[in-house]
Design an enzyme around this catalytic site. Structure first.
Site, mmCIF file in Angstrom:
data_model
loop_
_atom_site.group_PDB
_atom_site.id
_atom_site.type_symbol
_atom_site.label_atom_id
_atom_site.label_comp_id
_atom_site.label_asym_id
_atom_site.label_seq_id
_atom_site.Cartn_x
_atom_site.Cartn_y
_atom_site.Cartn_z
ATOM 1 N N ARG A 125 -8.141 44.390 -43.623
ATOM 2 C CA ARG A 125 -7.908 43.273 -42.700
ATOM 3 C C ARG A 125 -6.982 43.730 -41.564
ATOM 4 O O ARG A 125 -7.191 43.437 -40.408
ATOM 5 C CB ARG A 125 -7.229 42.083 -43.403
ATOM 6 C CG ARG A 125 -7.923 41.505 -44.611
ATOM 7 C CD ARG A 125 -9.013 40.530 -44.222
ATOM 8 N NE ARG A 125 -10.224 41.196 -43.766
ATOM 9 C CZ ARG A 125 -11.053 41.887 -44.556
ATOM 10 N NH1 ARG A 125 -10.823 42.030 -45.829
ATOM 11 N NH2 ARG A 125 -12.133 42.458 -44.064
ATOM 12 N N ASN B 114 -2.392 31.685 -39.216
ATOM 13 C CA ASN B 114 -3.010 33.010 -39.191
ATOM 14 C C ASN B 114 -2.013 34.097 -39.548
ATOM 15 O O ASN B 114 -0.838 34.033 -39.175
ATOM 16 C CB ASN B 114 -3.606 33.279 -37.814
ATOM 17 C CG ASN B 114 -4.764 32.343 -37.531
ATOM 18 O OD1 ASN B 114 -5.278 31.711 -38.447
ATOM 19 N ND2 ASN B 114 -5.156 32.243 -36.280
ATOM 20 N N ASP C 168 -2.715 37.147 -38.554
ATOM 21 C CA ASP C 168 -2.807 38.146 -37.479
ATOM 22 C C ASP C 168 -1.651 37.933 -36.492
ATOM 23 O O ASP C 168 -0.932 36.938 -36.552
ATOM 24 C CB ASP C 168 -4.176 38.074 -36.771
ATOM 25 C CG ASP C 168 -4.382 36.789 -35.970
ATOM 26 O OD1 ASP C 168 -3.532 36.464 -35.122
ATOM 27 O OD2 ASP C 168 -5.408 36.100 -36.180
ATOM 28 N N HIS D 163 1.757 31.327 -43.062
ATOM 29 C CA HIS D 163 1.179 32.057 -44.197
ATOM 30 C C HIS D 163 1.457 33.556 -44.131
ATOM 31 O O HIS D 163 0.771 34.336 -44.779
ATOM 32 C CB HIS D 163 -0.333 31.790 -44.273
ATOM 33 C CG HIS D 163 -0.650 30.352 -44.580
ATOM 34 N ND1 HIS D 163 -1.851 29.756 -44.297
ATOM 35 C CD2 HIS D 163 0.119 29.385 -45.158
ATOM 36 C CE1 HIS D 163 -1.820 28.477 -44.690
ATOM 37 N NE2 HIS D 163 -0.637 28.232 -45.200
ATOM 38 N N SER E 255 -9.683 24.025 -40.308
ATOM 39 C CA SER E 255 -10.537 23.060 -41.017
ATOM 40 C C SER E 255 -9.711 21.956 -41.664
ATOM 41 O O SER E 255 -10.256 20.994 -42.176
ATOM 42 C CB SER E 255 -11.355 23.780 -42.082
ATOM 43 O OG SER E 255 -10.485 24.358 -43.038
HETATM 44 N N1 LIG Z 1 -7.033 35.354 -38.266
HETATM 45 C C1 LIG Z 1 -6.433 35.177 -39.424
HETATM 46 O O1 LIG Z 1 -5.254 35.531 -39.592
HETATM 47 C C2 LIG Z 1 -7.170 34.477 -40.535
HETATM 48 C C3 LIG Z 1 -8.534 34.635 -40.718
HETATM 49 C C4 LIG Z 1 -9.164 33.961 -41.788
HETATM 50 C C5 LIG Z 1 -8.392 33.117 -42.611
HETATM 51 N N2 LIG Z 1 -7.065 33.001 -42.390
HETATM 52 C C6 LIG Z 1 -6.258 32.081 -43.193
HETATM 53 O O2 LIG Z 1 -7.011 31.420 -44.174
HETATM 54 C C7 LIG Z 1 -6.680 30.013 -44.286
HETATM 55 C C8 LIG Z 1 -7.852 29.158 -43.865
HETATM 56 O O3 LIG Z 1 -7.535 27.939 -43.212
HETATM 57 P P1 LIG Z 1 -7.930 27.602 -41.685
HETATM 58 O O4 LIG Z 1 -8.011 26.128 -41.577
HETATM 59 O O5 LIG Z 1 -7.041 28.341 -40.751
HETATM 60 O O6 LIG Z 1 -9.335 28.257 -41.501
HETATM 61 P P2 LIG Z 1 -10.743 27.821 -42.029
HETATM 62 O O7 LIG Z 1 -11.543 29.061 -42.148
HETATM 63 O O8 LIG Z 1 -10.643 26.910 -43.197
HETATM 64 O O9 LIG Z 1 -11.333 26.939 -40.816
HETATM 65 C C9 LIG Z 1 -11.643 27.539 -39.592
HETATM 66 C C10 LIG Z 1 -11.832 26.455 -38.574
HETATM 67 O O10 LIG Z 1 -12.038 27.109 -37.324
HETATM 68 C C11 LIG Z 1 -13.106 26.471 -36.674
HETATM 69 N N3 LIG Z 1 -13.697 27.437 -35.769
HETATM 70 C C12 LIG Z 1 -14.665 28.361 -35.992
HETATM 71 N N4 LIG Z 1 -14.901 29.058 -34.883
HETATM 72 C C13 LIG Z 1 -14.052 28.585 -33.938
HETATM 73 C C14 LIG Z 1 -13.815 28.914 -32.577
HETATM 74 N N5 LIG Z 1 -14.492 29.883 -31.964
HETATM 75 N N6 LIG Z 1 -12.874 28.201 -31.908
HETATM 76 C C15 LIG Z 1 -12.161 27.218 -32.513
HETATM 77 N N7 LIG Z 1 -12.366 26.863 -33.791
HETATM 78 C C16 LIG Z 1 -13.290 27.548 -34.489
HETATM 79 C C17 LIG Z 1 -14.040 25.991 -37.766
HETATM 80 O O11 LIG Z 1 -14.866 24.925 -37.298
HETATM 81 C C18 LIG Z 1 -13.048 25.565 -38.840
HETATM 82 O O12 LIG Z 1 -12.674 24.208 -38.673
HETATM 83 C C19 LIG Z 1 -5.501 29.875 -43.383
HETATM 84 O O13 LIG Z 1 -4.349 30.196 -44.058
HETATM 85 C C20 LIG Z 1 -5.822 30.928 -42.349
HETATM 86 O O14 LIG Z 1 -4.828 31.252 -41.509
HETATM 87 C C21 LIG Z 1 -6.439 33.666 -41.375
#
Ligand SMILES: NC(=O)c1ccc[n+]([C@@H]2O[C@H](COP(=O)([O-])OP(=O)(O)OC[C@H]3O[C@@H](n4cnc5c(N)ncnc54)[C@H](O)[C@@H]3O)[C@@H](O)[C@H]2O)c1
Length: 229
Positions: free
Chosen positions: A57, A88, A90, A105, A175
């Site tokens: 990751r 996130n 990241d 987180h 979400s």
């Molecule tokens: N980038 C990262 O650090 C990363 C990646 C994956 C999961 N996570 C972590 O996993 C957990 C999941 O919860 P969550 O609610 O953050 O994520 P989630 O995966 O549950 O939900 C993602 C949300 O993003 C929306 N989405 C998808 N594409 C999009 C876009 N281009 N623009 C805007 N919105 C978009 C979806 O419709 C959804 O509602 C959290 O703790 C999260 O931070 C982090």
């Protein structure tokens, strides 16, 4: 004095940078069993597997670029006192220039002790790779600075306090299914405007007083921020 804008972001914020979300199709949860890679039990059972999952990751995150939405949020510091509260792990908000980022987180570029006092100190990880030879000062092996399922969220109260003081509150790309973080949307008690930007917002349970923009982060960010001004 500048007014306070609080941005609350989730995995969708970084989706257009090429980092998979968890719940969308092609999301990470379809490829991995979270109980095998993102719980304290997983670490106790197989720290190599967990370390390797987060190494991959981290490698991916270090190779992607910030997107327009990260950049536009950073620019808002000219107008507002901005705090980003992100779920996130990241570091794209920081790389885009946001100076005040709370990681609910954790932050995958940091490591912490796998012993009894993990939150005492965070250690920058020099490259993308953490190994079994990387030890903390307390002698325990270093683990990623990530809040796993089943662990408490140390920054939760701080995030709640910040959101309670917000004059404007913008939620992007979450979400609202991961608790306790999702409950934070109910704490913007004095915000003059509350807005949620997510391409699936119509399918989500969102409090009635939120404006909704059903677009991706990069396509809807200008409209969302204009509504905040
Ligand atoms: N980038 C990262 O650090 C990363 C990646 C994956 C999961 N996570 C972590 O996993 C957990 C999941 O919860 P969550 O609610 O953050 O994520 P989630 O995966 O549950 O939900 C993602 C949300 O993003 C929306 N989405 C998808 N594409 C999009 C876009 N281009 N623009 C805007 N919105 C978009 C979806 O419709 C959804 O509602 C959290 O703790 C999260 O931070 C982090």
């Amino acid at each position: 004095m500048k007014e306070k804008l609080v941005v609350f972001s989730g995995a969708g914020m970084s989706a257009e940078s090429g980092i998979n979300t968890f719940r969308d199709s092609n999301g990470l949860w379809e490829k991995y069993d979270i109980y095998e890679i993102a719980t304290p039990e997983a670490w106790n059972k197989n720290p190599e597997l967990v370390t390797d999952f987060y190494n991959q990751r981290r490698k991916n995150i270090l190779n992607v670029k910030v997107n327009q939405a990260h950049l536009e949020i950073a620019k808002m510091e000219n107008l507002f006192e901005v705090t980003v509260i992100t779920q996130n792990i990241d570091n794209l908000h920081e790389r885009a220039g946001s100076s005040n980022v709370v990681h609910l987180h954790g932050n995958i570029t940091l490591a912490k002790s796998s012993g009894p006092n993990p939150e005492k100190k965070y250690y920058p990880i020099k490259s993308w790779r953490l190994t079994k030879n990387d030890l903390c000062e307390d002698g325990y092996r270093l683990r990623p600075h990530v809040v796993w399922f089943g662990e408490t969220v140390p920054m939760l109260m701080e995030a709640q306090n910040i959101i309670e003081q917000a004059d404007y509150f913008l939620v992007i790309g979450t979400s609202l299914q991961v608790y306790p973080a999702a409950g934070l949307v109910h704490h913007a008690i004095k915000a003059k405007k509350k807005l949620i930007l997510d391409p699936k917002v119509s399918e989500m349970q969102v409090p009635n007083d939120f404006l909704k923009i059903e677009m991706t982060a990069t396509s809807g960010i200008i409209e969302a921020l204009d509504l905040m001004r």
